[in-house]
Design an enzyme around this catalytic site. Structure first.
Site, PDB file in Angstrom:
ATOM      1  N   CYS A   1      -5.400  -3.530   7.416  1.00  0.00           N
ATOM      2  CA  CYS A   1      -5.261  -2.583   6.282  1.00  0.00           C
ATOM      3  C   CYS A   1      -6.461  -2.033   5.630  1.00  0.00           C
ATOM      4  CB  CYS A   1      -3.977  -3.140   5.672  1.00  0.00           C
ATOM      5  SG  CYS A   1      -3.017  -1.946   4.720  1.00  0.00           S
TER       6      CYS A   1
ATOM      7  N   HIS B   1       0.191  -7.272   8.445  1.00  0.00           N
ATOM      8  CA  HIS B   1      -0.014  -8.167   6.940  1.00  0.00           C
ATOM      9  C   HIS B   1       1.028  -9.156   7.684  1.00  0.00           C
ATOM     10  CE1 HIS B   1      -2.268  -6.716   3.890  1.00  0.00           C
ATOM     11  NE2 HIS B   1      -2.032  -5.447   4.794  1.00  0.00           N
TER      12      HIS B   1
HETATM   13  N1  GLN Z   1      -5.307   0.028  -0.296  1.00  0.00           N
HETATM   14  C1  GLN Z   1      -4.729   0.353   1.119  1.00  0.00           C
HETATM   15  C2  GLN Z   1      -3.447   1.801   0.676  1.00  0.00           C
HETATM   16  O1  GLN Z   1      -3.001   1.347   0.070  1.00  0.00           O
HETATM   17  C3  GLN Z   1      -4.426  -0.846   1.750  1.00  0.00           C
HETATM   18  C4  GLN Z   1      -3.838  -1.969   1.136  1.00  0.00           C
HETATM   19  C5  GLN Z   1      -3.668  -2.647   2.548  1.00  0.00           C
HETATM   20  O2  GLN Z   1      -4.342  -2.782   2.453  1.00  0.00           O
HETATM   21  N2  GLN Z   1      -2.516  -3.384   2.311  1.00  0.00           N
HETATM   22  O3  GLN Z   1      -3.521   2.258   2.133  1.00  0.00           O
END
Ligand code: GLN
Length: 226
Positions: free
Chosen positions: A95, A191
């Site tokens: 992510c 995740h």
């Molecule tokens: N901050 C990034 C987004 O919102 C990644 C989020 C994350 O790693 N879940 O796209």
């Protein structure tokens, strides 16, 4: 025999939804096969890190706030990271970490986080987040996980996704792609963390890294019933 070396980048900042569990799973599954493994960390300000010394480089996910804080440090490491990528080091990126290995991530609030340009991809944030359990199909089977991101990632020409969406949004909610699998890199929005839920992906990464280092690899199957 020399140990397999993993570099865990920013473990104190990129650890959404237990993403550090991915490193634990790699360590556990290596240990069960008698593969000696050493995990090192790269933290903000570590000027000495030589990224080429590692077999696997790992980055978890993080909120926009953390991504903005670490972006400068990451960019300062760009040359060494690129050298590692070119020399065949494997990358697993989740992510927020995945987004920063591309050219940039523009947050929904209009802040640009520069990436390290290892991958030809860009990410644009939007107000509406993509949240929920999701699943996608890959060449090594279905992968399940949980996504929560504002960023929409678009892969450059010739850059292959990790899989095709079965349920959920994936890279951008538009083109049905999820993550990236390009040369020695694996990126995903999954995740959960991803490796405990999808041990086949953990073993693929281990076997590729072991083969790259020692020339061959046969992994004993483990009991993954649980
Ligand atoms: N901050 C990034 C987004 O919102 C990644 C989020 C994350 O790693 N879940 O796209």
């Amino acid at each position: 025999m020399e140990k397999l070396k993993i570099l865990h980048m920013y473990p104190n900042m990129l650890d959404l939804y237990g993403d550090s569990g991915n490193v634990e799973v790699l360590s556990y599954r290596c240990k069960m096969r008698g593969i000696e493994l050493e995990v090192s960390k790269h933290l903000i300000g570590d000027k000495e890190t030589d990224f080429t010394q590692y077999d696997i480089i790992y980055l978890g996910g993080g909120a926009d706030f953390e991504q903005q804080i670490l972006a400068d440090d990451l960019v300062s490491c760009k040359d060494s990271i690129m050298e590692a990528y070119k020399s065949g080091t494997f990358f697993l990126m989740i992510c927020g970490g995945y987004q920063l290995m591309g050219h940039y991530y523009d947050t929904a609030a209009g802040v640009r986080c520069a990436g390290v340009d290892v991958l030809d991809l860009t990410t644009e944030g939007a107000e509406e987040r993509m949240i929920g359990n999701f699943a996608f199909e890959t060449e090594f089977g279905s992968v399940v996980g949980f996504e929560n991101h504002s960023g929409r990632t678009y892969l450059g020409k010739g850059v292959e996704p990790l899989g095709k969406m079965i349920k959920g949004c994936g890279n951008n909610g538009e083109d049905g792609t999820e993550g990236v699998r390009y040369k020695n890199t694996f990126g995903t929005y999954s995740h959960g963390p991803v490796l405990p839920k999808n041990p086949q992906l953990a073993d693929l990464l281990i076997s590729l890294a072991v083969k790259n280092k020692y020339g061959s690899c046969t992994l004993e199957p483990l009991n993954d019933d649980l």
